[in-house]
Design a protein around this motif. Structure first.
Motif, PDB file in Angstrom:
ATOM      1  N   GLU A   4     -21.485  64.557  55.439  1.00 53.94           N
ATOM      2  CA  GLU A   4     -22.345  64.210  54.082  1.00 53.94           C
ATOM      3  C   GLU A   4     -23.482  62.939  54.573  1.00 53.94           C
ATOM      4  O   GLU A   4     -24.693  63.012  53.957  1.00 53.94           O
ATOM      5  CB  GLU A   4     -21.575  63.455  52.990  1.00 53.94           C
ATOM      6  CG  GLU A   4     -22.390  63.589  51.818  1.00 53.94           C
ATOM      7  CD  GLU A   4     -21.495  63.001  50.528  1.00 53.94           C
ATOM      8  OE1 GLU A   4     -21.919  63.321  49.550  1.00 53.94           O
ATOM      9  OE2 GLU A   4     -20.141  63.163  50.773  1.00 53.94           O
ATOM     10  N   GLY A   5     -22.933  62.072  55.411  1.00 50.23           N
ATOM     11  CA  GLY A   5     -23.803  60.703  55.436  1.00 50.23           C
ATOM     12  C   GLY A   5     -24.880  61.018  56.661  1.00 50.23           C
ATOM     13  O   GLY A   5     -25.574  59.916  57.123  1.00 50.23           O
ATOM     14  N   ILE A   6     -24.881  62.187  57.346  1.00 47.10           N
ATOM     15  CA  ILE A   6     -25.672  62.345  58.388  1.00 47.10           C
ATOM     16  C   ILE A   6     -27.211  62.554  57.817  1.00 47.10           C
ATOM     17  O   ILE A   6     -27.612  63.474  57.259  1.00 47.10           O
ATOM     18  CB  ILE A   6     -25.299  63.493  59.319  1.00 47.10           C
ATOM     19  CG1 ILE A   6     -24.099  63.439  59.649  1.00 47.10           C
ATOM     20  CG2 ILE A   6     -26.383  63.638  60.650  1.00 47.10           C
ATOM     21  CD1 ILE A   6     -23.564  62.278  60.344  1.00 47.10           C
ATOM     22  N   THR A   7     -28.080  61.548  58.184  1.00 49.84           N
ATOM     23  CA  THR A   7     -29.635  61.443  57.454  1.00 49.84           C
ATOM     24  C   THR A   7     -30.685  61.993  58.762  1.00 49.84           C
ATOM     25  O   THR A   7     -31.541  62.395  58.425  1.00 49.84           O
ATOM     26  CB  THR A   7     -29.960  60.336  57.169  1.00 49.84           C
ATOM     27  OG1 THR A   7     -29.737  59.264  57.909  1.00 49.84           O
ATOM     28  CG2 THR A   7     -29.032  59.791  55.790  1.00 49.84           C
ATOM     29  N   CYS A   8     -30.237  61.614  59.990  1.00 49.87           N
ATOM     30  CA  CYS A   8     -31.100  62.248  60.892  1.00 49.87           C
ATOM     31  C   CYS A   8     -31.182  63.645  61.393  1.00 49.87           C
ATOM     32  O   CYS A   8     -30.457  64.488  60.786  1.00 49.87           O
ATOM     33  CB  CYS A   8     -30.639  61.636  62.494  1.00 49.87           C
ATOM     34  SG  CYS A   8     -28.972  62.034  62.919  1.00 49.87           S
ATOM     35  N   LYS A   9     -32.305  64.035  61.568  1.00 49.80           N
ATOM     36  CA  LYS A   9     -32.621  65.352  61.990  1.00 49.80           C
ATOM     37  C   LYS A   9     -32.519  65.806  63.469  1.00 49.80           C
ATOM     38  O   LYS A   9     -32.888  65.187  63.989  1.00 49.80           O
ATOM     39  CB  LYS A   9     -34.192  65.618  61.473  1.00 49.80           C
ATOM     40  CG  LYS A   9     -34.486  65.430  59.952  1.00 49.80           C
ATOM     41  CD  LYS A   9     -33.859  66.329  59.250  1.00 49.80           C
ATOM     42  CE  LYS A   9     -34.227  66.174  57.727  1.00 49.80           C
ATOM     43  NZ  LYS A   9     -33.564  67.103  56.912  1.00 49.80           N
ATOM     44  N   PHE A  10     -31.899  67.003  63.546  1.00 51.12           N
ATOM     45  CA  PHE A  10     -31.681  67.683  64.916  1.00 51.12           C
ATOM     46  C   PHE A  10     -32.634  68.728  64.872  1.00 51.12           C
ATOM     47  O   PHE A  10     -32.439  69.732  64.656  1.00 51.12           O
ATOM     48  CB  PHE A  10     -30.468  68.237  64.781  1.00 51.12           C
ATOM     49  CG  PHE A  10     -29.018  67.312  65.161  1.00 51.12           C
ATOM     50  CD1 PHE A  10     -28.231  67.419  65.956  1.00 51.12           C
ATOM     51  CD2 PHE A  10     -29.003  66.129  63.998  1.00 51.12           C
ATOM     52  CE1 PHE A  10     -27.223  66.381  66.205  1.00 51.12           C
ATOM     53  CE2 PHE A  10     -27.951  65.325  64.184  1.00 51.12           C
ATOM     54  CZ  PHE A  10     -26.864  65.411  65.365  1.00 51.12           C
ATOM     55  N   GLU A  11     -33.825  68.359  65.339  1.00 52.68           N
ATOM     56  CA  GLU A  11     -35.105  69.073  65.396  1.00 52.68           C
ATOM     57  C   GLU A  11     -34.996  70.227  66.381  1.00 52.68           C
ATOM     58  O   GLU A  11     -35.516  71.343  66.401  1.00 52.68           O
ATOM     59  CB  GLU A  11     -36.312  68.264  65.435  1.00 52.68           C
ATOM     60  CG  GLU A  11     -36.685  67.292  64.625  1.00 52.68           C
ATOM     61  CD  GLU A  11     -37.155  67.962  63.434  1.00 52.68           C
ATOM     62  OE1 GLU A  11     -37.424  69.371  63.295  1.00 52.68           O
ATOM     63  OE2 GLU A  11     -37.190  67.276  62.319  1.00 52.68           O
ATOM     64  N   ASN A  12     -34.086  69.997  67.384  1.00 57.14           N
ATOM     65  CA  ASN A  12     -34.101  71.119  68.728  1.00 57.14           C
ATOM     66  C   ASN A  12     -32.658  71.795  68.301  1.00 57.14           C
ATOM     67  O   ASN A  12     -32.391  72.681  69.092  1.00 57.14           O
ATOM     68  CB  ASN A  12     -33.692  69.992  70.002  1.00 57.14           C
ATOM     69  CG  ASN A  12     -34.832  69.352  70.190  1.00 57.14           C
ATOM     70  OD1 ASN A  12     -36.306  69.673  69.938  1.00 57.14           O
ATOM     71  ND2 ASN A  12     -34.716  68.124  71.009  1.00 57.14           N
TER      72      ASN A  12
END
Length: 463
Positions: free
Chosen positions: A293-301
């Motif tokens: 729930e607290g993961i805010t970064c984007k995993f674009e790859n």
């Protein structure tokens, strides 16, 4: 009067004739020895099991030491093999690969193997120790003399203390430590230095590394700028001190379990610093919490992502929603249900609301494991745009839980680019009818993708 003469009577037997002795047969040519050395060594002798290769010394005088010149041997000792020490000293350098499963009685013999292998420049070393009793086996200190190592795999043993001045394994590209303990203060720091010194390290497997040092946890870091694959397990209560405090820029694939760090900044930092991956598999034993729930970064790859959880609880479904939100370009979604928690309702016939609310039937924990998700709320959380890139869905060990079915039907109804949807249900005698109902529901539900191929099958529980 008869006279005597020297001539023999015609009727007297003749003297024996001298028998001709056949000439010795021509010496046979040893067809194998006549082969060019590169063919005999690389394509024939090097492919023999090590014990059989050594036995070629019994063929003839010419073969007595022939095996000793074969370079780049790949030695895999059979489980019952009790020799090897003297033969290893006679091998040609380098030994490309050495693997052995070390019984407890052979620990000291393994230490002698390591001394010989260090001299022979072993490049790929795999030692699996057999556990027996409370004391864990310890590889010999000669391990740190194997400076030419490219791959190192240790299983079920203690990590030995390195000698003073140990500079690491500069050529190491893969390190596997499976059920390896860090038994002394500073062992984590030693492992950190070993990883840092391996500048070519591309694959790191710590599944798991366990600390048994008393007192507080000594933290240590993974610093490997060329790392491409990381497998790490730290389940609840098993904090070995490992942290990921800096980005791993070349990382491509991660399989991780970080339950013991949930709720800490170290947990969030770890996800931030692996956000370049294109494959991520996350395992969690926390059954009542949305771990992501607290993961805010984007995993674009990220193109392939998966969870190994007790899928079916409301929190696990929300964890999947969180995964879809921080991975906007995911193409393959993988979900495997953990067998450790069984769903009481999913293995029985459906019960009505009054039965579920009856305190005589279930305790509070059972009720919590059956928390139903709000379909309208889930529908608003997962938009079609969130699934725009999704092409493949794989679900393993599904249990006919209503939350599972709701999530599956929602994916089918919103993933417009979906090509394959593969689901495997857990089979039991009681669930036979439910399997048919589940297949019917999935087949008849609305599908956003006209080309999707739906495949459903069953497997025995525990497979």
């Amino acid at each position: 009067m008869a006279t005597s003469g020297s001539s023999s009577s015609p009727s007297s037997p003749s003297s024996p004739k001298r028998q001709r002795v056949a000439p010795p047969p021509p010496r046979r040519t040893d067809m194998l020895m006549a082969l060019p050395p590169d063919i005999l060594d690389d394509r024939i002798l090097a492919l023999l099991p090590f014990d059989k290769l050594v036995r070629t010394s019994c063929l003839s005088r010419a073969w007595r030491r022939r095996w000793e010149s074969v370079r780049n041997l790949e030695i895999e000792l059979p489980r019952a093999y009790s020799g090897g020490g003297r033969a290893l000293w006679r091998c040609a350098r380098p030994v490309r690969f050495f693997s052995a499963r070390v019984a407890r009685r052979d620990v000291f013999r393994a230490a002698r193997w390591l001394r010989a292998l260090a001299r022979k420049g072993v490049q790929d070393l795999s030692l699996e120790f057999s556990l027996a009793g409370k004391q864990r086996p310890l590889p010999g200190p000669a391990l740190f003399s194997c400076a030419a190592l490219v791959q190192l795999d240790l299983e079920q043993c203690d990590m030995p203390a390195a000698p003073p001045g140990f500079l690491g394994f500069p050529n190491l590209e893969r390190l596997d430590l499976v059920y390896v303990t860090l038994p002394f203060a500073g062992a984590g720091t030693q492992l950190e230095h070993l990883i840092v010194a391996a500048e070519k390290l591309a694959v790191l497997n710590l599944s798991p590394v366990i600390t048994i040092n008393g007192g507080g946890v000594d933290t240590w870091a993974i610093r490997a700028p060329k790392l491409r694959k990381l497998y790490i397990t730290m389940e609840m209560g098993d904090d070995n001190g490992c942290r990921i405090p800096m980005p791993l820029p070349m990382l491509e694939e991660v399989t991780m379990s970080f339950d013991c760090l949930f709720g800490t900044q170290d947990f969030l930092d770890a996800f931030q610093n692996i956000s370049t991956v294109n494959k991520l598999f996350f395992k969690s034993d926390k059954f009542n919490i949305n771990m992501l729930e607290g993961i805010t970064c984007k995993f674009e790859n990220l193109r392939e992502g998966g969870l190994i959880i007790d899928f079916g609880q409301r929190s696990s479904v929300l964890s999947l929603v969180s995964l879809l939100k921080f991975a906007p370009h995911i193409e393959h979604l993988y979900i495997r249900t953990d067998h450790s928690i069984l769903d009481p309702v999913s293995s029985e016939d459906e019960m009505d609301e009054d039965s579920l609310n009856s305190e005589d039937e279930f305790d509070e924990d059972s009720l919590n494991s059956q928390d139903e998700i709000d379909e309208d709320s889930l529908n608003s959380e997962i938009s079609s745009d969130l699934l725009a890139s999704l092409k493949y869905v794989t679900l393993i060990n599904m249990k006919y839980n209503s939350n599972q079915m709701c999530f599956m039907k929602l994916l089918l109804s919103k993933a417009r680019s979906l090509q394959t949807f593969d689901v495997t249900f857990v089979y039991s005698y009681e669930s036979n009818g439910r399997y048919g109902n589940a297949c019917r529901e999935l087949t008849e539900c609305q599908k956003a993708s006209p080309q999707v191929v739906l495949t459903a099958k069953v497997t025995t529980h525990g497979m």
